[in-house]
Design a protein around this motif. Structure first.
Motif, mmCIF file in Angstrom:
data_model
loop_
_atom_site.group_PDB
_atom_site.id
_atom_site.type_symbol
_atom_site.label_atom_id
_atom_site.label_comp_id
_atom_site.label_asym_id
_atom_site.label_seq_id
_atom_site.Cartn_x
_atom_site.Cartn_y
_atom_site.Cartn_z
ATOM 1 N N PRO A 1 1.465 -7.249 6.592
ATOM 2 C CA PRO A 1 0.633 -6.207 5.963
ATOM 3 C C PRO A 1 0.421 -4.976 6.842
ATOM 4 N N GLY A 2 0.408 -5.131 8.143
ATOM 5 C CA GLY A 2 0.230 -3.980 9.033
ATOM 6 C C GLY A 2 1.369 -2.992 8.962
ATOM 7 N N GLY A 3 2.523 -3.419 8.471
ATOM 8 C CA GLY A 3 3.646 -2.505 8.270
ATOM 9 C C GLY A 3 4.860 -2.772 9.117
ATOM 10 N N GLY A 4 4.693 -3.319 10.329
ATOM 11 C CA GLY A 4 5.835 -3.509 11.207
ATOM 12 C C GLY A 4 6.856 -4.469 10.620
ATOM 13 N N ILE A 5 8.128 -4.181 10.845
ATOM 14 C CA ILE A 5 9.218 -5.010 10.322
ATOM 15 C C ILE A 5 9.863 -5.751 11.482
ATOM 16 N N GLN B 1 8.740 4.701 3.859
ATOM 17 C CA GLN B 1 8.434 3.582 2.973
ATOM 18 C C GLN B 1 7.145 3.856 2.207
ATOM 19 N N LYS B 2 7.254 3.914 0.894
ATOM 20 C CA LYS B 2 6.081 4.019 0.038
ATOM 21 C C LYS B 2 5.566 2.610 -0.255
ATOM 22 N N ALA B 3 4.302 2.554 -0.687
ATOM 23 C CA ALA B 3 3.649 1.256 -0.913
ATOM 24 C C ALA B 3 4.441 0.400 -1.900
ATOM 25 N N LYS B 4 4.644 -0.846 -1.536
ATOM 26 C CA LYS B 4 5.307 -1.851 -2.363
ATOM 27 C C LYS B 4 6.752 -1.488 -2.708
ATOM 28 N N LYS B 5 7.361 -0.642 -1.898
ATOM 29 C CA LYS B 5 8.766 -0.267 -2.069
ATOM 30 C C LYS B 5 9.525 -0.570 -0.783
ATOM 31 N N LEU C 1 3.855 19.749 4.653
ATOM 32 C CA LEU C 1 4.100 18.561 3.829
ATOM 33 C C LEU C 1 3.280 18.590 2.548
ATOM 34 N N GLN C 2 3.683 17.754 1.617
ATOM 35 C CA GLN C 2 3.016 17.606 0.337
ATOM 36 C C GLN C 2 2.310 16.245 0.283
ATOM 37 N N PRO C 3 1.281 16.112 -0.551
ATOM 38 C CA PRO C 3 0.598 14.804 -0.648
ATOM 39 C C PRO C 3 1.557 13.655 -0.972
ATOM 40 N N GLU C 4 2.612 13.908 -1.723
ATOM 41 C CA GLU C 4 3.556 12.835 -2.058
ATOM 42 C C GLU C 4 4.386 12.383 -0.852
ATOM 43 N N ASP C 5 4.276 13.097 0.260
ATOM 44 C CA ASP C 5 4.959 12.674 1.488
ATOM 45 C C ASP C 5 4.162 11.607 2.234
ATOM 46 N N SER C 6 2.960 11.315 1.759
ATOM 47 C CA SER C 6 2.159 10.251 2.366
ATOM 48 C C SER C 6 2.912 8.931 2.237
ATOM 49 N N ALA C 7 3.090 8.254 3.364
ATOM 50 C CA ALA C 7 3.897 7.025 3.380
ATOM 51 C C ALA C 7 3.836 6.417 4.766
ATOM 52 N N LEU C 8 4.489 5.277 4.917
ATOM 53 C CA LEU C 8 4.707 4.670 6.237
ATOM 54 C C LEU C 8 6.064 5.153 6.735
ATOM 55 N N TYR D 1 16.386 -2.887 15.070
ATOM 56 C CA TYR D 1 15.060 -3.237 15.567
ATOM 57 C C TYR D 1 14.098 -2.142 15.110
ATOM 58 N N PHE D 2 13.020 -2.570 14.463
ATOM 59 C CA PHE D 2 12.087 -1.613 13.869
ATOM 60 C C PHE D 2 10.825 -1.468 14.706
ATOM 61 N N GLY D 3 10.269 -0.267 14.663
ATOM 62 C CA GLY D 3 8.972 -0.019 15.255
ATOM 63 C C GLY D 3 7.867 -0.386 14.276
ATOM 64 N N PRO D 4 6.610 -0.303 14.706
ATOM 65 C CA PRO D 4 5.473 -0.691 13.859
ATOM 66 C C PRO D 4 5.143 0.331 12.775
ATOM 67 N N GLY D 5 5.703 1.536 12.890
ATOM 68 C CA GLY D 5 5.486 2.548 11.863
ATOM 69 C C GLY D 5 4.311 3.464 12.155
ATOM 70 N N THR D 6 4.354 4.639 11.548
ATOM 71 C CA THR D 6 3.238 5.579 11.531
ATOM 72 C C THR D 6 2.810 5.753 10.082
ATOM 73 N N ARG D 7 1.536 5.447 9.823
ATOM 74 C CA ARG D 7 1.038 5.609 8.460
ATOM 75 C C ARG D 7 0.519 7.044 8.317
ATOM 76 N N LEU D 8 1.184 7.835 7.505
ATOM 77 C CA LEU D 8 0.886 9.252 7.344
ATOM 78 C C LEU D 8 0.169 9.505 6.023
ATOM 79 N N THR D 9 -0.925 10.242 6.117
ATOM 80 C CA THR D 9 -1.645 10.678 4.914
ATOM 81 C C THR D 9 -1.696 12.202 4.921
ATOM 82 N N VAL D 10 -1.225 12.794 3.851
ATOM 83 C CA VAL D 10 -1.243 14.253 3.719
ATOM 84 C C VAL D 10 -2.326 14.634 2.710
ATOM 85 N N THR D 11 -3.274 15.446 3.175
ATOM 86 C CA THR D 11 -4.402 15.802 2.293
ATOM 87 C C THR D 11 -4.294 17.239 1.810
#
Lengths: 111, 115
Positions: A39-43, B37-41, B81-88, B105-115
């Protein structure tokens, strides 16, 4: 239609159950990745395979290139296995081998 | 060290801001990737760098600008950026060049929110 399909989309299991997640693909592939996303996002990469079977702890991955199908099995499932499991296929394109992702399987293991 | 690190973990930005995401690996990998990555995609490929050169741009809007200053570092510069660019936003790396088959090998990601 996505080139890489997974089933089921959602799966709820009881602790200790044997779990199978399926992945099928419609084009020729070079290899297949099984990934886990919490859930935290990391893959986290679980396996990469191009033939046969691989095992790591309670996880087993198999692939049948001729049938264009791969499975991920979890034995003696545990709540900490709850995550999204994603299969991703290396598909040869003009730009080289591109990783094409399936839609993921949301697994929840309950006590 | 088998880790890909990303900073920041979370980022909130306005549509007129300029910000950058950073990704670093010290595994000697020569290919580095940006995914959105968008939510649940599933993740969607944005850019691939191979031996510090941009090898794949998946028709990403110019408000996203990648940069690879050296073989260990990958940046993603964000502007207007646009609000629709909000994603991981996920970074990944692999051995060899992007045309070959290597485990990513993947990193943990940056969760971006555009307001």
């Amino acid at each position: 239609k996505n080139e890489v399909e997974q089933s089921p989309q959602n799966l709820t299991a009881q602790e200790g159950e044997f779990i199978t997640i399926n992945c099928s693909y419609s084009v020729g592939i070079s290899a297949l990745h099984w990934l886990q996303q919490h859930p935290g996002g990391g893959i986290v990469s679980l396996f990469m395979l191009s033939s046969g079977k691989k095992k790591h702890g309670r996880l087993i991955a198999t692939i049948n290139i001729q049938e264009k199908h791969s499975s991920l099995h979890i034995t003696a499932s545990h709540p900490r296995d709850s995550a999204v499991y994603i299969c991703a296929a290396f598909i040869l394109t003009g730009g080289g081998n591109k990783l094409t992702f399936g839609t993921g399987t949301q697994l929840k293991v309950e006590l | 060290d088998t880790e890909v690190t990303q900073t920041p973990k979370h980022l909130v930005m306005g549509m007129t801001n300029k910000k950058s995401l950073k990704c670093e690996q010290h595994m000697g990998h020569r290919a580095m990737y940006w995914y959105k990555q968008k939510a649940k995609k599933p993740p969607e490929l944005m850019f691939v760098y191979s031996y510090e050169k941009l090898s794949i741009n998946e028709s990403v809007p110019s408000r996203f600008s990648p940069e690879c200053p050296n073989s260990s570092l990958l940046n993603l510069h964000l502007h207007a950026l646009q609000p629709e660019d909000s994603a991981l936003y996920l970074c990944a790396s692999s051995h060899g060049d992007s045309g070959s088959i290597y485990e990513q090998y993947f990193g943990p990601g940056t969760r971006l929110t555009v307001t």
